[in-house]
Design a protein around this motif. Structure first.
Motif, mmCIF file in Angstrom:
data_model
loop_
_atom_site.group_PDB
_atom_site.id
_atom_site.type_symbol
_atom_site.label_atom_id
_atom_site.label_comp_id
_atom_site.label_asym_id
_atom_site.label_seq_id
_atom_site.Cartn_x
_atom_site.Cartn_y
_atom_site.Cartn_z
ATOM 1 N N ALA A 27 0.735 -1.068 0.036
ATOM 2 C CA ALA A 27 -0.072 -0.068 -0.046
ATOM 3 C C ALA A 27 0.727 1.291 -0.026
ATOM 4 N N HIS A 28 1.946 1.300 0.548
ATOM 5 C CA HIS A 28 2.703 2.299 0.537
ATOM 6 C C HIS A 28 4.073 2.366 -0.075
ATOM 7 N N ALA A 29 4.205 1.142 -0.977
ATOM 8 C CA ALA A 29 5.685 1.035 -1.862
ATOM 9 C C ALA A 29 6.620 1.221 -1.076
ATOM 10 N N ASN A 30 6.603 0.572 0.111
ATOM 11 C CA ASN A 30 7.745 0.412 0.886
ATOM 12 C C ASN A 30 8.609 -0.785 0.278
ATOM 13 N N PRO A 31 10.035 -0.632 0.819
ATOM 14 C CA PRO A 31 11.086 -1.492 0.543
ATOM 15 C C PRO A 31 10.763 -3.074 1.239
ATOM 16 N N ARG A 32 10.614 -4.246 0.245
ATOM 17 C CA ARG A 32 10.203 -5.285 0.652
ATOM 18 C C ARG A 32 11.512 -6.151 0.396
ATOM 19 N N MET A 33 12.085 -6.535 1.648
ATOM 20 C CA MET A 33 13.290 -7.379 1.622
ATOM 21 C C MET A 33 13.245 -8.558 1.597
ATOM 22 N N THR A 34 14.291 -9.201 0.563
ATOM 23 C CA THR A 34 14.247 -10.801 0.448
ATOM 24 C C THR A 34 15.540 -11.221 0.695
ATOM 25 N N ILE A 35 15.562 -12.762 1.184
ATOM 26 C CA ILE A 35 16.991 -13.097 1.758
ATOM 27 C C ILE A 35 17.254 -14.302 0.842
ATOM 28 N N TRP A 36 18.452 -14.347 0.345
ATOM 29 C CA TRP A 36 18.932 -15.621 -0.508
ATOM 30 C C TRP A 36 20.211 -16.162 0.061
ATOM 31 N N SER A 37 20.549 -17.416 -0.309
ATOM 32 C CA SER A 37 21.948 -17.907 -0.163
ATOM 33 C C SER A 37 22.349 -18.754 -1.027
ATOM 34 N N GLY A 38 23.537 -19.114 -1.248
ATOM 35 C CA GLY A 38 24.122 -20.111 -2.168
ATOM 36 C C GLY A 38 25.686 -20.091 -2.381
ATOM 37 N N ASP A 39 25.883 -20.060 -3.873
ATOM 38 C CA ASP A 39 27.212 -19.978 -4.362
ATOM 39 C C ASP A 39 27.433 -19.511 -5.598
ATOM 40 N N ALA A 40 28.291 -19.770 -6.312
ATOM 41 C CA ALA A 40 28.390 -19.352 -7.772
ATOM 42 C C ALA A 40 27.591 -20.406 -8.591
ATOM 43 N N THR A 41 27.110 -21.455 -8.231
ATOM 44 C CA THR A 41 26.281 -22.561 -9.002
ATOM 45 C C THR A 41 24.788 -22.228 -8.748
ATOM 46 N N GLY A 42 24.527 -21.495 -7.878
ATOM 47 C CA GLY A 42 22.900 -20.847 -7.744
ATOM 48 C C GLY A 42 22.582 -20.319 -6.454
ATOM 49 N N THR B 142 19.183 -19.210 -3.832
ATOM 50 C CA THR B 142 18.121 -19.750 -3.560
ATOM 51 C C THR B 142 17.311 -18.662 -2.405
ATOM 52 N N GLU B 143 16.019 -18.216 -2.766
ATOM 53 C CA GLU B 143 15.441 -17.463 -1.789
ATOM 54 C C GLU B 143 14.962 -18.026 -0.618
ATOM 55 N N HIS B 144 14.710 -17.476 0.804
ATOM 56 C CA HIS B 144 14.385 -18.137 1.741
ATOM 57 C C HIS B 144 13.333 -17.177 2.490
ATOM 58 N N PRO B 145 11.984 -17.158 2.178
ATOM 59 C CA PRO B 145 11.007 -16.480 2.521
ATOM 60 C C PRO B 145 10.858 -16.433 4.051
ATOM 61 N N GLN B 146 10.610 -15.003 4.452
ATOM 62 C CA GLN B 146 10.560 -14.717 5.776
ATOM 63 C C GLN B 146 9.300 -14.206 6.388
ATOM 64 N N MET C 286 6.590 -11.555 7.628
ATOM 65 C CA MET C 286 6.556 -10.250 7.145
ATOM 66 C C MET C 286 7.243 -9.368 8.330
ATOM 67 N N GLU C 287 6.932 -9.547 9.490
ATOM 68 C CA GLU C 287 7.484 -8.585 10.524
ATOM 69 C C GLU C 287 9.213 -8.980 10.892
ATOM 70 N N MET C 288 9.903 -10.095 10.109
ATOM 71 C CA MET C 288 11.312 -10.321 10.544
ATOM 72 C C MET C 288 11.971 -9.059 9.764
ATOM 73 N N PHE C 289 11.716 -8.530 8.871
ATOM 74 C CA PHE C 289 12.422 -7.391 8.214
ATOM 75 C C PHE C 289 11.610 -6.186 8.047
ATOM 76 N N GLY C 290 10.157 -6.454 8.112
ATOM 77 C CA GLY C 290 9.278 -5.248 7.658
ATOM 78 C C GLY C 290 8.383 -4.894 8.854
ATOM 79 N N GLY D 19 21.568 -18.713 6.500
ATOM 80 C CA GLY D 19 20.945 -18.006 5.481
ATOM 81 C C GLY D 19 19.686 -18.071 5.325
ATOM 82 N N ALA D 20 19.008 -18.760 6.086
ATOM 83 C CA ALA D 20 17.350 -19.326 6.057
ATOM 84 C C ALA D 20 16.725 -18.830 7.272
ATOM 85 N N ASP D 21 17.312 -19.181 8.381
ATOM 86 C CA ASP D 21 16.519 -19.057 9.683
ATOM 87 C C ASP D 21 17.359 -17.904 10.333
ATOM 88 N N TRP D 22 16.523 -16.740 10.449
ATOM 89 C CA TRP D 22 17.304 -15.452 11.017
ATOM 90 C C TRP D 22 16.594 -14.966 12.537
#
Length: 360
Positions: A109-124, A126-130, A132-136, A176-179
């Motif tokens: 509704a407010h066009a706020n930044p929505r943060m996403t978290i990923w981990s891996g290496d040069a081969t790929g 992967t996003e780890h959904p969090q 809403m209130e972990m980062f927002g 990288g998944a559980d914060w």
């Protein structure tokens, strides 16, 4: 993170794929994909991981690539899960036992930044959904940067802490998944009469280094925080006032801190240690530190002066500063050192351009 820099003769071997131009010391290369935006570089065992986005309809989609020389690129698979992840740009990364990546999309509704978290290496990656209130959510202020050290991933930003005072905060993860959010750390969080803020994070000889400031008695005071493990933090107030410590560039032996004064006319500042007086640099109406990258002999500093990027090479003691003219005028830029030379991405709203330069 440390990378070697090799002389001009090596650069000549790789410029065959570069775009032909003038006598500029910068050589332009084709981007890894058409209209790619490159916003972050992270080291890999064989070169560099470039992170950013590509066009996807009327929006952007996360993207990543690897290269060893700046001219030959390989696409890295990116696996998005949550709705915002499919529209995210990858903006910051840290490398420890694996690579942790911070992504950002705008929406809601407010066009706020929505943060996403990923981990891996040069081969790929992967996003780890969090949640809403972990980062927002209603207590969120910002999540600004990522770092990693061995088995600990770290994000820094700001949060409306348990005491109701805005202040610096950080998040940690082992995979990288559980914060876990830390908004009430005694060294980072705001105490009565002050408001702390975290601007950047790096790793150095003392472990993690967070750069930022505290607002106290109507003045900004530059601060760094250091931790060997991301859990126990020590606060270091730097000399100077009405200034912020924006980013640190570290070798295995020391960190150089770059920031700026705050006021009617702002000025770039350089601290060679947390106890050293700041050495002044170029001035402008607005000064923003974009990146600090330490090499074994010099520190590379990208600073935006009135929204135009400037590249300087600085002695670790901050005493000597020399400008390296950029190939084009740009507000956004990112650097990395390869065996072939200095890799530069200059970015506008639609795409990035890539350049290679041998350091003097």
């Amino acid at each position: 993170m440390r990378w070697s820099i090799v002389a001009v003769a090596v650069l000549a071997l790789v410029t065959g794929c570069a775009a032909r131009g003038t006598d500029s010391p910068w050589r332009e290369f084709s981007p890894p994909q058409r209209d790619a935006r490159i916003l972050e570089f992270a080291p890999t065992p064989g070169g560099v991981l470039a992170l950013g986005s590509i066009p996807a309809g009327d929006a952007r989609a996360p993207a990543a690539w690897t290269t060893s020389d700046g001219s030959h690129w390989k696409t890295v698979p990116v696996h998005a899960d949550s709705p915002y992840a499919h529209r995210a740009e990858l903006i910051s990364a840290g490398v420890g036992d694996h690579t942790v990546v911070l992504g950002q999309a705008f929406g809601g509704a407010h066009a706020n930044p929505r943060m996403t978290i990923w981990s891996g290496d040069a081969t790929g990656l992967t996003e780890h959904p969090q949640g809403m209130e972990m980062f927002g959510g209603p207590h969120a202020i910002a999540v600004t940067a990522a770092a990693a050290l061995r088995g600990t991933d770290l994000l820094v930003g700001g949060w409306d802490g348990p005491g109701g005072r805005y202040g610096a905060a950080y998040w940690t993860s082992a995979d990288g998944a559980d914060w876990q959010r830390h908004a009430d750390d005694p060294a980072l969080s705001s105490t009565p009469g002050e408001q702390t803020g975290a601007a950047g994070v790096a790793t150095g000889p003392d472990g993690f280094v967070i750069t930022g400031e505290t607002l106290r008695d109507s003045a900004l005071h530059p601060i760094t925080w250091t931790s060997p493990d991301g859990l126990a933090w020590a606060r270091h107030e730097l000399p100077g006032s009405n200034a912020v410590a924006a980013q640190a560039g570290c070798t295995a032996h020391a960190c150089t801190i770059i920031g700026q004064s705050i006021g009617t006319s702002e000025q770039a500042l350089c601290w060679s240690s947390p106890t050293a007086q700041p050495v002044t640099g170029p001035a402008a109406t607005t000064v923003d530190t974009l990146q600090v990258l330490a090499t074994p002999t010099r520190v590379l500093s990208l600073t935006a002066l009135d929204h135009v990027a400037r590249l300087d090479t600085i002695a670790p003691d901050c005493a000597d500063r020399q400008q390296i003219p950029l190939p084009v005028s740009t507000a956004v830029a990112r650097l990395f050192t390869l065996p072939a030379g200095l890799l530069l991405a200059t970015t506008d709203t639609d795409r990035s351009r890539l350049w290679l330069h041998a350091l003097p």
